[in-house]
Enzyme design. Structure first.
Site, PDB file in Angstrom:
ATOM      1  N   SER A 144      16.634 -43.651  26.444  1.00  0.00           N
ATOM      2  CA  SER A 144      17.454 -42.567  27.003  1.00  0.00           C
ATOM      3  C   SER A 144      17.155 -42.243  28.457  1.00  0.00           C
ATOM      4  O   SER A 144      17.962 -41.625  29.124  1.00  0.00           O
ATOM      5  CB  SER A 144      17.281 -41.286  26.187  1.00  0.00           C
ATOM      6  OG  SER A 144      15.920 -40.934  26.145  1.00  0.00           O
TER       7      SER A 144
ATOM      8  N   ASP B 291      16.480 -31.252  29.875  1.00  0.00           N
ATOM      9  CA  ASP B 291      16.550 -30.750  28.495  1.00  0.00           C
ATOM     10  C   ASP B 291      15.133 -30.779  27.922  1.00  0.00           C
ATOM     11  O   ASP B 291      14.169 -31.005  28.646  1.00  0.00           O
ATOM     12  CB  ASP B 291      17.570 -31.536  27.657  1.00  0.00           C
ATOM     13  CG  ASP B 291      17.181 -32.996  27.448  1.00  0.00           C
ATOM     14  OD1 ASP B 291      15.990 -33.345  27.604  1.00  0.00           O
ATOM     15  OD2 ASP B 291      18.076 -33.796  27.109  1.00  0.00           O
TER      16      ASP B 291
ATOM     17  N   HIS C   9      14.007 -34.690  28.400  1.00  0.00           N
ATOM     18  CA  HIS C   9      14.305 -35.563  29.537  1.00  0.00           C
ATOM     19  C   HIS C   9      14.155 -34.910  30.907  1.00  0.00           C
ATOM     20  O   HIS C   9      14.472 -33.730  31.066  1.00  0.00           O
ATOM     21  CB  HIS C   9      15.738 -36.094  29.398  1.00  0.00           C
ATOM     22  CG  HIS C   9      15.926 -36.885  28.163  1.00  0.00           C
ATOM     23  ND1 HIS C   9      16.522 -36.363  27.033  1.00  0.00           N
ATOM     24  CD2 HIS C   9      15.566 -38.145  27.858  1.00  0.00           C
ATOM     25  CE1 HIS C   9      16.521 -37.283  26.077  1.00  0.00           C
ATOM     26  NE2 HIS C   9      15.950 -38.375  26.548  1.00  0.00           N
TER      27      HIS C   9
END
Ligand SMILES: *[C@@H]1O[C@H](CO)[C@@H](O)[C@H](O)[C@H]1NC(C)=O
Ligand SMILES: *[C@@H]1O[C@H](CO)[C@@H](O)[C@H](O)[C@H]1NC(C)=O
Length: 381
Positions: free
Chosen positions: A52, A342, A345
């Site tokens: 990610s 977030d 991340h």
């Protein structure tokens, strides 16, 4: 228990990404017009493999309820279009910034956005490269199986990409093109989260590291055999310091056990890469130490322009870490002042700092030289 929750939340979000290389392709024209040509870019193309931290939209093409996707506000709020793109960031991610440093507009596009049309795939591949990165992916196929594109499958997608390019350019030009291109990696965090959750089916850390290293080096060796020569590898960061894990330590501090788990893998990646260099003639690499680079930010937040290094800018509850970044989340005011976008991340600005450090920053964080020096190395096919 806390660990399990943290791991679960983390796993869902982590993605890998690849770096970028440059080339200019002539799109839409006939067969002969598609060719690699280095104009302002420092490499003809970048091929990105990861999770990610690097995904630029592949997961939006995967089906399944549990597939992690950054396809809703407020993801992308600071991206030029202000819309979600699949990046787990308020704007660009680390693969984007590495691509930018190399002279491209942003990360190469997601493989699954190109794959249905051979011409689009070839044009993108030779002009910019392709990103195979997928949120939630691991080095092991078993990591969040069925919810991402694991590393081994990312490599197979590259193999298919190469076949399409070869059909257009021929094998000599393809070999030359690939030997000059950059192969960017950022993967491994999700495997560690699954292990920490007790969901890996592996009982001891030595076995875990051995299977991770075995599969990581198999992936790099496969790519080398297909013509890849330049490898930029980003190691695993301090997983114990992401907000969702901090929330569960009770003090807001980092979880040392998770950090130690990451250090152990990073300590094994280093000899793996030097070993590959001695076995695979002509392979050159730069290893970016994400762990240390991130720790610098936690140690000296003000020096790096961060007002907050423990909370999510987009989230809810304590440290913004009690829920994912959702359309009903509360946003911080100063997006750039937060290290985390977030609860797992980095923010766009943190990603930018990481990329700048690895591209041409101080040598302490790259081995044996930085990405800029890597791409200048002469390679042979
Ligand atoms: C390891 O890599 C090989 C080759 O890419 C793959 O076939 C295999 O499934 C992987 N094993 C695990 C446990 O991920
Ligand atoms: C936001 O919406 C989700 C459902 O999508 C809900 O579970 C959550 O409680 C909401 N959070 C807030 C802070 O309202």
């Amino acid at each position: 228990m806390a660990r399990q929750l943290a791991a679960k939340a983390i796993c869902r979000l982590l993605v890998v990404s690849i770096h970028v290389l440059g080339a200019v392709a002539v799109a839409g024209a006939g067969r002969s017009a598609v060719r690699p040509s280095e104009i302002t870019q420092q490499v003809p193309a970048v091929f990105v493999f990861g999770d990610s931290t690097m995904d630029v939209g592949n997961n939006n093409y995967l089906s399944g309820e549990n597939v992690p996707r950054a396809n809703k506000p407020y993801y992308g709020v600071d991206y030029p279009t202000s819309r979600p793109t699949g990046r787990f960031s308020n704007g660009y991610n680390v693969a984007d910034f590495i691509a930018k440093a190399l002279g491209f507009k942003e990360s190469p596009p997601a493989y699954l956005s190109l794959a249905p049309r051979s011409n689009s795939l070839v044009v993108a591949a030779v002009s910019r490269g392709v990103s195979y990165a997928s949120a939630g992916a691991g080095i092991l196929d078993s990591t969040y199986a069925g919810e991402n594109i694991p590393l081994s499958k990312q490599v197979r997608y590259f193999e298919s990409t190469k076949a399409h390019v070869e059909a257009r350019l021929g094998s000599r030009a393809t070999s030359k093109f690939l030997s000059r291109s950059l192969f960017l990696f950022g993967i491994g965090s999700n495997d560690l989260f699954v292990y920490a959750e007790g969901q890996s089916g592996i009982n001891d850390v030595a076995t875990l590291y051995a299977s991770l290293i075995s599969n990581y080096s198999a992936a790099i060796t496969d790519l080398y055999k297909m013509g890849a020569r330049k490898f930029a590898i980003i190691n695993v960061g301090p997983l114990g310091c992401v907000p969702v894990v901090r929330l569960l330590t009770g003090t807001g501090g980092c979880d040392d056990d998770l950090n130690q788990l990451a250090i152990g893998l990073d300590d094994a990646i280093k000899p793996m890469v030097t070993g590959l260099t001695s076995r695979l003639h002509g392979l050159v690499y730069s290893l970016g130490n994400f762990y240390d680079q991130a720790m610098d930010n936690f140690a000296h937040p003000k020096a790096f322009g961060f007002a907050n290094t423990d909370s999510a800018c987009c989230g809810s509850g304590i440290m913004g870490a009690e829920d994912d970044c959702l359309p009903n989340s509360t946003l911080c005011t100063d997006h750039d002042g937060f290290l985390f976008w977030d609860r797992v991340h980095p923010s766009q600005r943190a990603a930018q700092l990481t990329a700048a450090t690895f591209y041409d920053g101080i040598s302490r964080h790259t081995t044996p030289f930085n990405f800029k020096q890597l791409v200048r190395k002469k390679t042979t096919n």
